[in-house]
Design an enzyme around this catalytic site. Structure first.
Site, PDB file in Angstrom:
ATOM      1  N   GLU A 151       0.829  -1.214   0.000  1.00  0.00           N
ATOM      2  CA  GLU A 151       0.000   0.000   0.000  1.00  0.00           C
ATOM      3  C   GLU A 151       0.862   1.262   0.000  1.00  0.00           C
ATOM      4  O   GLU A 151       0.509   2.267  -0.631  1.00  0.00           O
ATOM      5  CB  GLU A 151      -0.950  -0.005   1.196  1.00  0.00           C
ATOM      6  CG  GLU A 151      -1.932  -1.173   1.211  1.00  0.00           C
ATOM      7  CD  GLU A 151      -2.688  -1.348  -0.098  1.00  0.00           C
ATOM      8  OE1 GLU A 151      -2.922  -0.353  -0.807  1.00  0.00           O
ATOM      9  OE2 GLU A 151      -3.039  -2.495  -0.433  1.00  0.00           O
TER      10      GLU A 151
ATOM     11  N   HIS B 111       1.880   2.248  -3.420  1.00  0.00           N
ATOM     12  CA  HIS B 111       0.939   3.126  -4.123  1.00  0.00           C
ATOM     13  C   HIS B 111       1.159   4.587  -3.746  1.00  0.00           C
ATOM     14  O   HIS B 111       1.023   5.486  -4.582  1.00  0.00           O
ATOM     15  CB  HIS B 111      -0.495   2.723  -3.806  1.00  0.00           C
ATOM     16  CG  HIS B 111      -0.922   1.447  -4.450  1.00  0.00           C
ATOM     17  ND1 HIS B 111      -0.773   1.210  -5.800  1.00  0.00           N
ATOM     18  CD2 HIS B 111      -1.506   0.328  -3.931  1.00  0.00           C
ATOM     19  CE1 HIS B 111      -1.256   0.009  -6.089  1.00  0.00           C
ATOM     20  NE2 HIS B 111      -1.685  -0.556  -4.969  1.00  0.00           N
TER      21      HIS B 111
END
Length: 225
Positions: free
Chosen positions: A97, A100
């Site tokens: 994550e 990202h």
């Protein structure tokens, strides 16, 4: 008839198999502790800080495997088990994550393109079947074509998601290794978690493409009559 049964079986089996794979892999490696005994939240914070992303916040969110990065609020959200967990799975998912978040900070081209597709892809996903079904019942090929065009934007979104997710996983591995969060014997475990998660996107893309081909063929066949 048999061909259609096989087709629909594949449409159901592929996503279910992918979901089962990621859940089983996550379950297995959520029981394996990372050697540095750091939580997913600590992993995320370290990688963010190492990349100068001090402004990106980390929040706990409800649900299982509900982890995601919110580019609007510049926030990495981790499910409770991964936020507080010390497992190899928690470290892998947290790093993914954050991958990202790094993409967002670097204006990664595919991520920007995917964001630009969100409105029309969402609309296309909801409305494509409405137009296609209406076109079939009304025998109006122009409505089927509109539905296929709308569906193509949703499929394009799925396809663009693939490089975004694979790149985030590659960044995650690099960051975990270079920062010393995981050691050599843990790289294999981390790759398994990341690969299982990535396969769910591959499965979704395969199903979406198959559906698009089916309805596009339907339009061409109806148009030839």
């Amino acid at each position: 008839m048999i061909g259609y049964l096989i087709y629909f079986a594949l449409l159901m089996i592929i996503p279910l198999w992918a979901q089962s794979k990621v859940k089983n892999t996550y379950k297995k490696y959520s029981k394996v502790m990372n050697s540095n005994m750091v939580t997913g939240a600590q992993v995320a914070r370290k990688i963010l800080d190492d990349n100068g992303l001090y402004h990106v916040t980390i929040e706990e969110t409800k649900g299982t495997l509900s982890d995601h990065y919110d580019p609007r609020k510049k926030t990495v959200r981790l499910s409770s088990d991964n936020f507080h967990g010390y497992s190899a799975a928690a470290a892998a998912i947290a790093a993914h994550e954050v991958g990202h978040a790094i993409q967002d900070a670097e204006s990664y081209a595919f991520l920007r393109f995917r964001h630009s597709l969100v409105p029309i892809a969402g609309f296309g996903d909801k409305m494509s079947f409405v137009f296609i079904i209406a076109g079939i019942f009304l025998q109006a090929t122009n409505l089927i074509l509109i539905g296929v065009i709308f569906m193509s934007f949703a499929v394009l979104f799925q396809l663009v998601t693939l490089p975004v997710e694979f790149d985030a996983s590659n960044r995650a591995m690099h960051q975990l290794v270079s920062s010393g969060i995981i050691r050599n014997n843990e790289e294999r475990q981390t790759k398994k978690v990341l690969n299982a998660a990535a396969f769910t996107y591959v499965a979704a893309a395969l199903v979406a493409v198959a559906e698009l081909i089916r309805f596009a063929s339907m339009f061409l066949f109806a148009n030839d009559e």
